[in-house]
Write an enzyme that holds these catalytic residues in place. Structure first.
Site, PDB file in Angstrom:
ATOM      1  N   HIS A  92      -0.082   6.075  -5.442  1.00 38.85           N
ATOM      2  CA  HIS A  92      -0.119   6.014  -6.903  1.00 38.85           C
ATOM      3  C   HIS A  92       0.961   6.963  -7.421  1.00 38.85           C
ATOM      4  O   HIS A  92       2.145   6.665  -7.316  1.00 38.85           O
ATOM      5  CB  HIS A  92      -1.542   6.362  -7.350  1.00 38.85           C
ATOM      6  CG  HIS A  92      -1.862   6.128  -8.790  1.00 38.85           C
ATOM      7  ND1 HIS A  92      -1.058   5.433  -9.638  1.00 38.85           N
ATOM      8  CD2 HIS A  92      -2.937   6.522  -9.539  1.00 38.85           C
ATOM      9  CE1 HIS A  92      -1.618   5.405 -10.845  1.00 38.85           C
ATOM     10  NE2 HIS A  92      -2.758   6.068 -10.806  1.00 38.85           N
ATOM     11  N   HIS A 127       3.605  -3.915  -6.250  1.00 36.22           N
ATOM     12  CA  HIS A 127       2.667  -3.457  -7.267  1.00 36.22           C
ATOM     13  C   HIS A 127       1.468  -4.387  -7.252  1.00 36.22           C
ATOM     14  O   HIS A 127       1.616  -5.592  -7.018  1.00 36.22           O
ATOM     15  CB  HIS A 127       3.326  -3.488  -8.657  1.00 36.22           C
ATOM     16  CG  HIS A 127       2.590  -2.674  -9.672  1.00 36.22           C
ATOM     17  ND1 HIS A 127       1.528  -3.166 -10.374  1.00 36.22           N
ATOM     18  CD2 HIS A 127       2.761  -1.399 -10.074  1.00 36.22           C
ATOM     19  CE1 HIS A 127       1.073  -2.226 -11.181  1.00 36.22           C
ATOM     20  NE2 HIS A 127       1.800  -1.131 -11.011  1.00 36.22           N
ATOM     21  N   ASP A 165       8.521   3.682  -9.848  1.00 37.12           N
ATOM     22  CA  ASP A 165       8.830   4.869  -9.048  1.00 37.12           C
ATOM     23  C   ASP A 165      10.117   4.764  -8.270  1.00 37.12           C
ATOM     24  O   ASP A 165      10.567   5.751  -7.689  1.00 37.12           O
ATOM     25  CB  ASP A 165       7.674   5.144  -8.067  1.00 37.12           C
ATOM     26  CG  ASP A 165       6.445   5.633  -8.798  1.00 37.12           C
ATOM     27  OD1 ASP A 165       6.613   6.466  -9.685  1.00 37.12           O
ATOM     28  OD2 ASP A 165       5.343   5.167  -8.479  1.00 37.12           O
TER      29      ASP A 165
HETATM   30  N1  CMC Z   1       6.716  -2.466   1.551  1.00 40.95           N
HETATM   31  C1  CMC Z   1       6.515  -3.426   2.469  1.00 40.95           C
HETATM   32  N2  CMC Z   1       5.551  -4.344   2.391  1.00 40.95           N
HETATM   33  C2  CMC Z   1       4.723  -4.271   1.347  1.00 40.95           C
HETATM   34  C3  CMC Z   1       4.866  -3.293   0.343  1.00 40.95           C
HETATM   35  C4  CMC Z   1       5.915  -2.367   0.471  1.00 40.95           C
HETATM   36  N3  CMC Z   1       6.106  -1.419  -0.452  1.00 40.95           N
HETATM   37  N4  CMC Z   1       3.906  -3.455  -0.618  1.00 40.95           N
HETATM   38  C5  CMC Z   1       3.182  -4.500  -0.210  1.00 40.95           C
HETATM   39  N5  CMC Z   1       3.688  -5.000   0.979  1.00 40.95           N
HETATM   40  C6  CMC Z   1       3.220  -6.169   1.713  1.00 40.95           C
HETATM   41  C7  CMC Z   1       1.960  -5.850   2.505  1.00 40.95           C
HETATM   42  O1  CMC Z   1       2.279  -5.432   3.817  1.00 40.95           O
HETATM   43  C8  CMC Z   1       1.261  -7.167   2.469  1.00 40.95           C
HETATM   44  O2  CMC Z   1       1.883  -8.030   3.396  1.00 40.95           O
HETATM   45  P1  CMC Z   1       0.994  -9.077   4.281  1.00 40.95           P
HETATM   46  O3  CMC Z   1       0.479 -10.056   3.257  1.00 40.95           O
HETATM   47  O4  CMC Z   1       1.940  -9.649   5.253  1.00 40.95           O
HETATM   48  O5  CMC Z   1      -0.092  -8.256   4.900  1.00 40.95           O
HETATM   49  C9  CMC Z   1       1.571  -7.732   1.092  1.00 40.95           C
HETATM   50  O6  CMC Z   1       2.835  -7.140   0.735  1.00 40.95           O
HETATM   51  C10 CMC Z   1       0.523  -7.369   0.025  1.00 40.95           C
HETATM   52  O7  CMC Z   1       0.347  -5.942   0.059  1.00 40.95           O
HETATM   53  P2  CMC Z   1      -0.988  -5.198  -0.369  1.00 40.95           P
HETATM   54  O8  CMC Z   1      -1.009  -3.846   0.266  1.00 40.95           O
HETATM   55  O9  CMC Z   1      -2.158  -6.105  -0.153  1.00 40.95           O
HETATM   56  O10 CMC Z   1      -0.758  -5.055  -1.942  1.00 40.95           O
HETATM   57  P3  CMC Z   1      -1.574  -4.126  -2.909  1.00 40.95           P
HETATM   58  O11 CMC Z   1      -1.568  -4.795  -4.225  1.00 40.95           O
HETATM   59  O12 CMC Z   1      -2.889  -3.737  -2.343  1.00 40.95           O
HETATM   60  O13 CMC Z   1      -0.697  -2.790  -2.942  1.00 40.95           O
HETATM   61  C11 CMC Z   1       0.825  -1.110  -3.588  1.00 40.95           C
HETATM   62  C12 CMC Z   1       0.072  -2.386  -4.027  1.00 40.95           C
HETATM   63  C13 CMC Z   1       1.553  -0.545  -4.800  1.00 40.95           C
HETATM   64  C14 CMC Z   1      -0.202  -0.070  -3.091  1.00 40.95           C
HETATM   65  C15 CMC Z   1       1.806  -1.472  -2.459  1.00 40.95           C
HETATM   66  O14 CMC Z   1       2.738  -2.437  -2.910  1.00 40.95           O
HETATM   67  C16 CMC Z   1       2.530  -0.248  -1.896  1.00 40.95           C
HETATM   68  O15 CMC Z   1       1.993   0.421  -1.000  1.00 40.95           O
HETATM   69  N6  CMC Z   1       3.768   0.039  -2.405  1.00 40.95           N
HETATM   70  C17 CMC Z   1       4.485   1.229  -1.986  1.00 40.95           C
HETATM   71  C18 CMC Z   1       3.965   2.442  -2.735  1.00 40.95           C
HETATM   72  C19 CMC Z   1       4.396   2.430  -4.195  1.00 40.95           C
HETATM   73  O16 CMC Z   1       5.553   2.190  -4.509  1.00 40.95           O
HETATM   74  N7  CMC Z   1       3.432   2.728  -5.098  1.00 40.95           N
HETATM   75  C20 CMC Z   1       3.717   2.853  -6.544  1.00 40.95           C
HETATM   76  C21 CMC Z   1       3.034   1.796  -7.341  1.00 40.95           C
HETATM   77  S1  CMC Z   1       3.589   1.731  -9.051  1.00 40.95           S
HETATM   78  C22 CMC Z   1       3.147   3.216  -9.770  1.00 40.95           C
HETATM   79  C23 CMC Z   1       1.705   3.595  -9.655  1.00 40.95           C
HETATM   80  O17 CMC Z   1       0.799   2.765  -9.694  1.00 40.95           O
HETATM   81  O18 CMC Z   1       1.452   4.774  -9.541  1.00 40.95           O
END
Ligand code: CMC
Length: 388
Positions: free
Chosen positions: A229, A268, A324
């Site tokens: 986050h 996201h 970010d």
């Molecule tokens: N890099 C590589 N693969 C990713 C990423 C990433 N940053 N984000 C998601 N994926 C892939 C993930 O591996 C999954 O693939 P598969 O379907 O093959 O298993 C698919 O995309 C869906 O991912 P998820 O984890 O189910 O998605 P989510 O909605 O639960 O997670 C997130 C959202 C923001 C936690 C995630 O995208 C992430 O970890 N991003 C990196 C950290 C980041 O930049 N966070 C800031 C978010 S914006 C500001 C805030 O909210 O504070």
């Protein structure tokens, strides 16, 4: 009654009705109280946006001046918060850990805050929290680098005052560059609210138990501390530093695709399109670099973005840069240490948290208490320790 829906991570559950922020993840649209984020970032100030989020309408001139005056005159923190509490931390304490604790500690200084159903009392705590966040943030930073505390200068506008509390004395004749003051104000606008994100949900959850606003905001700060986050911009800068050169970008992207690591600042839960805040931030970055000189990590970030946005792994999963991806580069160029990044996120997000807290009290919302699917052992009999 009797029927539950399993929704891990609440990905498809609306926990509340809300009139504060509109987010269309597919269209890449973000509006506060109906106003597009692009217009607010261009025309408004953070304090005006805070007013808008909290009260639902933009203030007229008289209302705005009174609001700014009120905030300005609540920027000081109790001496004991600084001297006894903040200065009691270990010398290398993370400033976000200090902020989480300091915000919680404020509840013990304002016992009137418990009267949350009294509108005047509520308003007073809102003003206090918005006003004191930059002071707490700067105090935490200065303690962590061994510099003396700088008192708020109430002659200065809100963002300039924050920069002054951060950097004065280290540079005795410090006067914040207006481009950097505006950049911080825009970053504060962009981070002020984002509907039911993890920290706001924490605020609403604690608030639904009728915890006081300081304790509820501490719960929200704690959630924001997490690397998924508010810690993500810190993770972006660490990632770019580790990549080290644009020559290593392709290999890094391959390791992401192989599932070894995540591309920080990408993806996201709601945006399945370019995060509109990321577009604005990219422009702010260039304004800031005109003053500070280019952050050497920018070229790696640009190459990484270009590579990811043309790769099927990211396209098929709708992974785009989020807020970010560039914000950390700006903060770093402005001289903020990496561990201050989540703190910089918390300073403006307090106005979003408080808007949601206030809204939930007005809604007379139920206490948040989800159900679960139990997966543990069936009933069994206790066995004494000698017989185990
Ligand atoms: N890099 C590589 N693969 C990713 C990423 C990433 N940053 N984000 C998601 N994926 C892939 C993930 O591996 C999954 O693939 P598969 O379907 O093959 O298993 C698919 O995309 C869906 O991912 P998820 O984890 O189910 O998605 P989510 O909605 O639960 O997670 C997130 C959202 C923001 C936690 C995630 O995208 C992430 O970890 N991003 C990196 C950290 C980041 O930049 N966070 C800031 C978010 S914006 C500001 C805030 O909210 O504070």
């Amino acid at each position: 009654p009797g029927t539950w829906f399993f929704d891990a991570g609440l990905t498809t559950t609306a926990m509340t009705e809300s009139a504060i922020t509109y987010l269309d993840g597919d269209g890449g649209v973000l509006r506060y109280r109906g106003y597009p984020i692009e217009q607010l970032a261009e025309e408004s100030t953070y304090l005006e946006v805070a007013y808008l989020l909290l009260k639902g309408e933009l203030p007229n001139k008289v209302q705005y001046d009174a609001w700014v005056n009120d905030i300005t005159h609540h920027t000081f923190i109790h001496e004991n918060v600084r001297k006894r509490f903040l200065e009691g931390f270990h010398y290398d304490a993370h400033p976000m850990g200090m902020l989480v604790s300091a915000v919680a500690a404020l509840s013990t200084f304002y016992s009137d805050a418990k009267d949350i159903h009294n509108p005047e009392v509520r308003e007073k705590q809102i003003v206090r929290l918005i006003a004191k966040m930059p002071t707490l943030a700067a105090a935490a930073h200065r303690f962590s680098v061994g510099m003396p505390f700088v008192y708020p200068d109430n002659e200065l506008p809100f963002p300039a005052n924050f920069l002054s509390m951060m950097w004065k004395v280290a540079e005795p004749h410090y006067k914040a560059n207006p481009v950097l003051v505006r950049a911080i104000d825009v970053l504060f606008i962009l981070h002020a609210d984002h509907e039911q994100n993890c920290s706001t949900t924490a605020m609403r959850t604690a608030g639904s138990a009728h915890a006081d606003p300081y304790s509820s905001a501490a719960a929200a700060c704690a959630a924001l501390y997490g690397p998924r986050h508010g810690g993500a911009n810190e993770a972006v800068v660490r990632m770019l530093t580790e990549i080290g050169s644009i020559d290593n970008v392709d290999a890094f992207v391959e390791s992401v695709k192989a599932g070894k690591t995540r591309l920080q600042g990408f993806g996201h839960r709601v945006y399945k399109n370019y995060d509109p805040r990321a577009r604005i931030i990219k422009k702010v970055a260039y304004d800031v670099f005109e003053v500070t000189g280019k952050n050497p990590l920018l070229d790696i970030a640009l190459k990484l973005e270009e590579t990811a946005l043309s790769d099927d792994y990211f396209i098929s999963r709708k992974l785009y840069p989020n807020v970010d991806f560039y914000s950390g580069l700006i903060y770093q160029a402005m001289g903020f240490p990496i561990d201050m990044f989540p703190v910089l996120f918390a300073i403006p997000r307090i106005s979003g948290w408080l808007s949601h807290w206030s809204e939930l009290l007005d809604q007379d919302a139920k206490i948040v208490r989800p159900r679960q699917l139990y997966t543990g052992a069936p009933e069994r009999n206790y066995v004494t320790i000698e017989q185990r």
